[in-house]
Design an enzyme around this catalytic site. Structure first.
Site, PDB file in Angstrom:
ATOM      1  N   ASP A  98       0.857  -1.186   0.000  1.00 45.21           N
ATOM      2  CA  ASP A  98       0.000   0.000   0.000  1.00 45.21           C
ATOM      3  C   ASP A  98       0.896   1.239   0.000  1.00 45.21           C
ATOM      4  O   ASP A  98       1.773   1.365   0.864  1.00 45.21           O
ATOM      5  CB  ASP A  98      -0.899  -0.001   1.253  1.00 45.21           C
ATOM      6  CG  ASP A  98      -2.281   0.556   0.971  1.00 45.21           C
ATOM      7  OD1 ASP A  98      -3.271  -0.088   1.356  1.00 45.21           O
ATOM      8  OD2 ASP A  98      -2.364   1.637   0.337  1.00 45.21           O
ATOM      9  N   ASP A 200      -2.928   4.828  -2.305  1.00 42.78           N
ATOM     10  CA  ASP A 200      -3.972   5.391  -1.436  1.00 42.78           C
ATOM     11  C   ASP A 200      -4.358   6.817  -1.841  1.00 42.78           C
ATOM     12  O   ASP A 200      -3.498   7.688  -1.916  1.00 42.78           O
ATOM     13  CB  ASP A 200      -3.411   5.407  -0.002  1.00 42.78           C
ATOM     14  CG  ASP A 200      -4.456   5.730   1.034  1.00 42.78           C
ATOM     15  OD1 ASP A 200      -5.363   4.922   1.206  1.00 42.78           O
ATOM     16  OD2 ASP A 200      -4.348   6.809   1.648  1.00 42.78           O
ATOM     17  N   GLU A 257      -6.280   4.061  -5.932  1.00 38.25           N
ATOM     18  CA  GLU A 257      -7.546   4.329  -5.254  1.00 38.25           C
ATOM     19  C   GLU A 257      -7.934   5.768  -5.519  1.00 38.25           C
ATOM     20  O   GLU A 257      -7.170   6.677  -5.182  1.00 38.25           O
ATOM     21  CB  GLU A 257      -7.433   4.090  -3.748  1.00 38.25           C
ATOM     22  CG  GLU A 257      -8.779   4.219  -3.063  1.00 38.25           C
ATOM     23  CD  GLU A 257      -8.718   4.632  -1.617  1.00 38.25           C
ATOM     24  OE1 GLU A 257      -7.755   5.307  -1.226  1.00 38.25           O
ATOM     25  OE2 GLU A 257      -9.627   4.275  -0.857  1.00 38.25           O
ATOM     26  N   HIS A 330     -11.357  -2.799   3.310  1.00 42.40           N
ATOM     27  CA  HIS A 330     -11.285  -2.480   4.738  1.00 42.40           C
ATOM     28  C   HIS A 330     -12.043  -1.193   5.085  1.00 42.40           C
ATOM     29  O   HIS A 330     -12.149  -0.835   6.255  1.00 42.40           O
ATOM     30  CB  HIS A 330      -9.806  -2.346   5.128  1.00 42.40           C
ATOM     31  CG  HIS A 330      -9.130  -1.219   4.423  1.00 42.40           C
ATOM     32  ND1 HIS A 330      -8.914  -1.190   3.062  1.00 42.40           N
ATOM     33  CD2 HIS A 330      -8.667  -0.047   4.876  1.00 42.40           C
ATOM     34  CE1 HIS A 330      -8.351  -0.070   2.721  1.00 42.40           C
ATOM     35  NE2 HIS A 330      -8.189   0.658   3.801  1.00 42.40           N
ATOM     36  N   ASP A 331     -12.523  -0.481   4.049  1.00 48.31           N
ATOM     37  CA  ASP A 331     -13.286   0.761   4.287  1.00 48.31           C
ATOM     38  C   ASP A 331     -14.778   0.567   4.066  1.00 48.31           C
ATOM     39  O   ASP A 331     -15.555   1.485   4.355  1.00 48.31           O
ATOM     40  CB  ASP A 331     -12.846   1.859   3.306  1.00 48.31           C
ATOM     41  CG  ASP A 331     -11.439   2.331   3.538  1.00 48.31           C
ATOM     42  OD1 ASP A 331     -10.783   2.746   2.560  1.00 48.31           O
ATOM     43  OD2 ASP A 331     -10.977   2.272   4.702  1.00 48.31           O
TER      44      ASP A 331
HETATM   45  O1  TEU Z   1      -9.481   5.704   1.924  1.00 44.94           O
HETATM   46  C1  TEU Z   1      -9.842   6.841   1.156  1.00 44.94           C
HETATM   47  C2  TEU Z   1     -11.249   7.195   1.404  1.00 44.94           C
HETATM   48  O2  TEU Z   1     -11.836   7.974   0.714  1.00 44.94           O
HETATM   49  C3  TEU Z   1     -11.872   6.604   2.594  1.00 44.94           C
HETATM   50  O3  TEU Z   1     -11.901   7.642   3.535  1.00 44.94           O
HETATM   51  C4  TEU Z   1     -13.246   6.078   2.261  1.00 44.94           C
HETATM   52  O4  TEU Z   1     -13.847   6.829   1.272  1.00 44.94           O
HETATM   53  C5  TEU Z   1     -14.073   6.199   3.470  1.00 44.94           C
HETATM   54  O5  TEU Z   1     -13.305   5.665   4.499  1.00 44.94           O
HETATM   55  C6  TEU Z   1     -15.356   5.427   3.264  1.00 44.94           C
HETATM   56  O6  TEU Z   1     -15.979   5.328   4.509  1.00 44.94           O
HETATM   57  C7  TEU Z   1      -8.072   5.512   2.027  1.00 44.94           C
HETATM   58  C8  TEU Z   1      -7.853   4.279   2.869  1.00 44.94           C
HETATM   59  O7  TEU Z   1      -8.414   3.144   2.198  1.00 44.94           O
HETATM   60  C9  TEU Z   1      -8.524   4.510   4.195  1.00 44.94           C
HETATM   61  O8  TEU Z   1      -8.455   3.338   5.011  1.00 44.94           O
HETATM   62  C10 TEU Z   1      -7.806   5.655   4.882  1.00 44.94           C
HETATM   63  O9  TEU Z   1      -8.500   5.965   6.086  1.00 44.94           O
HETATM   64  C11 TEU Z   1      -7.775   6.906   4.000  1.00 44.94           C
HETATM   65  O10 TEU Z   1      -7.479   6.643   2.634  1.00 44.94           O
HETATM   66  C12 TEU Z   1      -6.670   7.846   4.486  1.00 44.94           C
HETATM   67  O11 TEU Z   1      -5.421   7.232   4.241  1.00 44.94           O
END
Ligand code: TEU
Ligand code: CA
Length: 561
Positions: A98, A200, A257, A330-331
């Site tokens: 990542d 990310d 992403e 994971h989000d």
């Molecule tokens: O996520 C980017 C992001 O936009 C997330 O905030 C997502 O849209 C949101 O959590 C949905 O609920 C990336 C990573 O995947 C995330 O885990 C990190 O918190 C974020 O960036 C900051 O690095």
């Protein structure tokens, strides 16, 4: 459209904190991953995407990096990482890491220097601005984790930008020295044998000059500034420079992403001739069940919207560029709870959803636990939740007087901890994840939902995923075939066809808990169909008549010559 290994691959995402704990401290770790590589090889996945394992204070569970070239103590040592990588490679699998370079941790040495003084050599590694004349923040942007996207720093009496948490200051990509630091760090990991990166929020790194105020949003002090930091003016230049100065020479796979990316922009980002990135994670399909107030503003999903959106992406990148295919990470909440039925039809609907996704054109991503049909979780008290996004939102809404029950309802549906409960390995204590106290509680349904039972049961979700992956590995039509949606207006079936070298696949998924009749398209009537895969026992071949009778959440794929 060139043939590439990453187009023919299936990727498995590991969120290390919740994957497998090898030393009993309640936190997943690198040696725990190494212990489970045969399980992943057995599933048939080709690439592992490892969420951040770098040194971090874990304000955002590793997405706040303190040292890009050191391993987080809780996860193990660099030797543990190197052993894991060689074990991944010795099984013929690949590893992508990542890359979190829109921001670092505020504990990174660069930021520690940057905040010391306005003339410090590292000052312009980050984005500092004086407050407005009235002392308020430089603009009205909101943080993705609630509140202002600016934090005032007493030491130099200026604000720094943080689109995410206060402990995740945005790096200043306008500064060529920052870019060179990032490219040399990328090369350092590629020299260690890494096969690529998941990048990310990488489309946030170019901000619009002047960082203008966002359009105010009704009743809100701060507003989303994504119009001014997503897909910004120099984004293509920066991604191409990263490709030329780091990725290209190693043949590294890159998946970017990109919140707010559109199909048209993705055509540019993933056009192989432009040498920017290989594929993107888009967010439109996982925003269809959000209202105007954002993810916590729940809105029922309409199947027609899902069909229209995924088809828009399939068609936009059908002949140029490349899609990623995901419904979990994971989000995001667990897909069987969000898009299927995690009650009486959990196994069947999990298989149906996997069929719909894995028969499409693009690289599929499986998130840890998805392959055994893990579900969302419900903790009664907010104290049992860990995610900074959830906790900040809870506090902000409680201060605004929103009742606890109303907030918990949104957390149950959309909270990120839904995806972060420990992987359920077996029926022993803590689902076999840890002999210690897990950092986040295990979902109590592990007695019936666990990997050991799934591997032992030939009719499990696990073995269905294994068969889907095998079909992708052995049939070019799944990887390279064209795509067309069938019966767009139908609210019951998600049906589409894939076409390649005179053959077609007819994919039919009943998205409802009802028996339903599928009306066979004219072009298929009286043709012979060979069963490709189904989540139900079927005849191996048939001659298509006018209709097919489906049971709840039934999925069928037929090969037609
Ligand atoms: O996520 C980017 C992001 O936009 C997330 O905030 C997502 O849209 C949101 O959590 C949905 O609920 C990336 C990573 O995947 C995330 O885990 C990190 O918190 C974020 O960036 C900051 O690095
Ligand atoms: Ca551990």
């Amino acid at each position: 459209m060139s043939k590439q290994w990453w187009k023919e691959s299936v990727v498995y995402q590991i969120y290390p904190r919740s994957f497998n704990d090898s030393n009993g401290d309640g936190i997943g770790d690198l040696n725990g991953i190494t212990e489970k590589l045969d399980y992943l090889k057995g599933l048939g996945v080709d690439v592992i995407w490892l969420s951040p394992v770098y040194d971090s204070p874990n304000d955002d569970n590793g997405y706040d990096i303190r040292d890009y070239q050191a391993i987080m103590d809780e996860f193990g040592t660099m030797e543990d990482w190197e052993r894991m990588l060689s074990e991944v490679h010795s099984r013929g699998m690949r590893l992508i890491m990542d890359l979190v370079v829109n921001h670092s941790s505020d504990e990174h040495r660069w930021f520690a220097e940057s905040r010391k003084s306005k003339d410090n050599p590292y000052r312009d590694y980050y984005i500092w601005r004086p407050g407005k004349a009235d002392g308020s923040e430089p603009n009205n942007w909101e943080s993705a984790f609630s509140g202002s996207a600016w934090q005032y720093d007493e030491q130099t009496e200026e604000y720094f930008l943080h689109i995410f948490s206060k402990k995740q200051p945005d790096l200043n990509w306008e500064n060529p020295v920052v870019r060179e630091e990032v490219y040399s760090m990328i090369r350092w990991w590629l020299d260690k044998g890494v096969d690529g990166f998941r990048m990310d929020v990488i489309n946030f790194i170019s901000k619009v000059d002047g960082l203008p105020d966002a359009e105010p949003q009704e009743g809100k002090k701060y507003a989303s500034g994504s119009k001014y930091f997503a897909n910004g003016p120099r984004i293509h230049e920066f991604l191409h420079e990263m490709n030329q100065k780091a990725m290209k020479e190693y043949g590294a796979m890159t998946v970017a992403e990109m919140p707010s990316v559109t199909p048209e922009l993705a055509q540019k980002y993933t056009d192989e001739d432009r040498e920017e990135v290989d594929m993107v994670f888009q967010f439109e399909h996982v925003d269809l069940d959000s209202g105007p107030g954002g993810k916590w503003d729940l809105r029922p999903l309409k199947l027609r919207d899902l069909k229209e959106n995924l088809t828009k992406w399939q068609k936009a990148l059908e002949h140029k560029g490349w899609n990623s295919l995901y419904m979990n990470n994971h989000d995001q909440p667990r897909m069987v709870s969000r898009f299927g039925n995690d009650g009486e039809y959990r196994v069947k609907s999990a298989k149906m959803l996997a069929t719909m996704l894995h028969m499409m054109k693009g690289t599929p991503y499986i998130y840890q636990g998805e392959e055994i049909g893990m579900t969302n979780v419900r903790f009664d008290s907010i104290e049992e939740y860990e995610d900074i996004e959830t906790l900040n939102m809870y506090r902000e809404k409680r201060e605004a007087g929103v009742p606890h029950e109303d907030i918990m309802k949104a957390i149950y549906v959309k909270g990120r901890d839904n995806a972060r409960t420990p992987v359920q390995w077996n029926t022993t204590e803590n689902a076999g994840f840890s002999t210690g106290i897990p950092w986040l509680k295990v979902n109590p349904n592990y007695k019936e939902i666990n990997a050991e039972a799934a591997v032992a049961d030939p009719n499990s979700v696990y073995h269905y995923y294994r068969r889907l992956i095998e079909l992708r590995h052995n049939n070019e039509i799944v990887v390279y075939g064209g795509y067309d949606l069938i019966q767009p207006e139908d609210e019951t079936f998600f049906a589409y066809e894939r076409r390649y070298e005179g053959e077609s696949l007819l994919v039919i998924c009943n998205f409802t808990g009802e028996n339903a009749i599928f009306h066979v398209p004219d072009g298929y009537k009286n043709k012979a169909g060979q069963l490709f895969i189904s989540n139900m026992e079927q005849d191996q071949s048939l001659s298509f008549g006018n209709e097919l009778h489906f049971t709840p959440y039934e999925a069928r794929v037929y090969r037609v010559k």
